[in-house]
Design an enzyme around this catalytic site. Structure first.
Site, PDB file in Angstrom:
ATOM      1  N   LYS A 164      70.619  34.889  75.217  1.00  0.00           N
ATOM      2  CA  LYS A 164      70.581  33.057  75.541  1.00  0.00           C
ATOM      3  C   LYS A 164      71.670  32.777  76.222  1.00  0.00           C
ATOM      4  CE  LYS A 164      66.543  32.853  73.209  1.00  0.00           C
ATOM      5  NZ  LYS A 164      65.461  32.499  73.809  1.00  0.00           N
ATOM      6  N   ASP A 189      68.489  33.812  79.364  1.00  0.00           N
ATOM      7  CA  ASP A 189      67.332  32.852  78.816  1.00  0.00           C
ATOM      8  C   ASP A 189      68.093  31.476  78.608  1.00  0.00           C
ATOM      9  OD1 ASP A 189      65.102  31.368  78.225  1.00  0.00           O
ATOM     10  OD2 ASP A 189      64.740  32.479  76.430  1.00  0.00           O
ATOM     11  N   GLU A 215      65.697  33.253  82.969  1.00  0.00           N
ATOM     12  CA  GLU A 215      64.556  32.635  82.358  1.00  0.00           C
ATOM     13  C   GLU A 215      64.476  31.028  82.084  1.00  0.00           C
ATOM     14  OE1 GLU A 215      63.706  34.734  78.953  1.00  0.00           O
ATOM     15  OE2 GLU A 215      61.927  33.558  78.000  1.00  0.00           O
ATOM     16  N   ASP A 240      59.112  30.309  81.428  1.00  0.00           N
ATOM     17  CA  ASP A 240      58.641  30.770  79.963  1.00  0.00           C
ATOM     18  C   ASP A 240      58.124  29.521  79.436  1.00  0.00           C
ATOM     19  OD1 ASP A 240      58.313  31.326  77.323  1.00  0.00           O
ATOM     20  OD2 ASP A 240      60.549  31.378  76.902  1.00  0.00           O
ATOM     21  N   LYS A 264      53.319  34.130  76.504  1.00  0.00           N
ATOM     22  CA  LYS A 264      53.556  34.059  74.971  1.00  0.00           C
ATOM     23  C   LYS A 264      52.160  33.763  74.420  1.00  0.00           C
ATOM     24  CE  LYS A 264      58.246  32.894  74.324  1.00  0.00           C
ATOM     25  NZ  LYS A 264      59.215  32.021  74.485  1.00  0.00           N
TER      26      LYS A 264
HETATM   27 MG   LIG Z   1      62.438  32.171  76.572  1.00  0.00          MG
END
Ligand SMILES: [Mg+2]
Length: 366
Positions: A164, A189, A215, A240, A264
């Site tokens: 992240k 991300d 991402e 995403d 997702k």
């Molecule tokens: Mg993500």
């Protein structure tokens, strides 16, 4: 198939360590376990799994619980006979509360798979039984903490590392990882925390690290800006948060806002919608991978079955059960092989663990 009864268990399970991303932190996993019995006496279990707190999505465990209790379950008792696909279409008339719909639909898919004696992945168009898995690593205060996590997950065999990032925590961690671990499969991300104009020089630097993908650098609705950013960068962008629905995916394809899609299941309202989106992306030449928020074992196991579909070409974010939890609620646990794949197993809900972690339950009958 028709549902005769539904049992809801609201469970709370502590994370081994809090998960920190650009817009918040969670320390425990909340989920609603949806157990159904069909009129033929077949059982199936699903998981509605919104993130606790409201920083990640508009839906929360409270809103999901309420919607299942007051709207969705009373509604499904009125439906005529259905296949899992038809059931999903019925649920799609509700455009909100995707987590609640995903939980109920997962239970129906599982019951249907039991009923016809087929593995779930085959019903979903899956081909492979070993699913490459990647590790996702949250934000940390120090580079040393980050590097020790990267080392640990590489040791377990994960096929790629995702970290992240957020403004102020990007170039330095990437440089440290590349210096220590060389040219490992690596991605970042940003959880929508950057601005296209404000962060031009950061993007240019990130572009030099040979990442698999970046991402969600920009805000959820920044379809055009994201297309502009993709034109400027070598590194593929992955949508995403922006890939929140079939219609949003069409926009991404039309504008070329990204080259890769993170699908997702929970966010898009279940396996059927997720599969349709993945197949649409595949037709547009955009490879997908299957993301998590993360979920408990029931939703993770079903996600892994979907990730068997050829549209999913990058490692999934679904990790071993013990990466997040001391105890998961399925048996056996999800495990990552030393080669970095998760082999599909006959995972099933563990009723004893569910009742141990349950803080509230409710039973409904047709
Ligand atoms: Mg993500």
């Amino acid at each position: 198939m028709r549902i005769r009864s539904v049992r809801l268990d609201r469970v709370v399970i502590p994370f081994l360590e809090p998960f920190r991303i650009a817009n918040g932190e969670v320390s425990k996993k909340e989920a609603i376990i949806v157990s159904i019995q069909t009129t033929d006496g077949v059982r199936g279990v699903g998981e509605a799994s919104p993130m606790g707190g409201s920083f990640y999505s508009d839906e929360t465990p409270d809103s999901t619980w309420k919607f299942l209790n007051e709207v969705l379950i009373p509604h499904v008792f009125t439906l005529p006979d259905y296949s899992p696909e038809q059931f999903a279409e019925y649920l799609n008339q509700f455009t909100h509360e995707p987590f609640a719909r995903a939980g109920l639909e997962g239970a129906v898919w599982e019951a249907y798979a039991h009923q016809i004696g087929s593995p779930l992945y085959a019903l979903l168009g899956g081909k492979r039984t070993d699913i490459p898995s990647g590790a996702a690593i949250g934000l940390f205060d120090t580079i040393d903490e980050l590097l020790s996590r990267v080392e640990k997950f590489l040791h377990f065999g994960y096929r790629r590392i995702k970290i992240k990032i957020q403004p102020g925590w990007d170039i330095e961690p990437l440089r440290a990882i590349r210096n220590r671990f060389g040219n490992i499969p690596l991605m970042v991300d940003a959880n929508a925390s950057y601005g296209i104009d404000r962060d031009v020089s950061i993007f240019n630097e990130i572009d030099q690290f040979g990442l698999m993908m970046i991402e969600q650098p920009l805000a959820k609705e920044s379809f055009e800006e994201s297309a502009e950013l993709q034109r400027r960068l070598q590194t593929p962008l992955c949508a995403d948060e922006s890939a929140y629905s079939f219609e949003a995916l069409e926009k991404i394809i039309e504008l070329r806002s990204a080259k890769i899609i993170n699908i997702k299941v929970q966010r898009v309202g279940g396996l059927y919608n997720a599969k349709r989106m993945a197949e649409r992306a595949m037709r547009a030449g955009m490879p997908c991978w299957l993301g998590t928020m993360p979920e408990l074992g029931i939703a993770s196991a079903q996600g892994l079955h979907l990730a068997s579909h050829p549209a999913f070409q990058y490692p999934t974010d679904i990790e071993a059960s013990d990466r997040w939890y001391r105890e998961d609620i399925i048996s056996p646990n999800i495990e990552v092989e030393p080669s970095g794949v998760i082999v599909l197993r006959n995972w099933g809900a563990d009723a004893a663990k569910i009742s141990r972690f349950s803080i509230e339950e409710k039973v409904f009958s047709a």
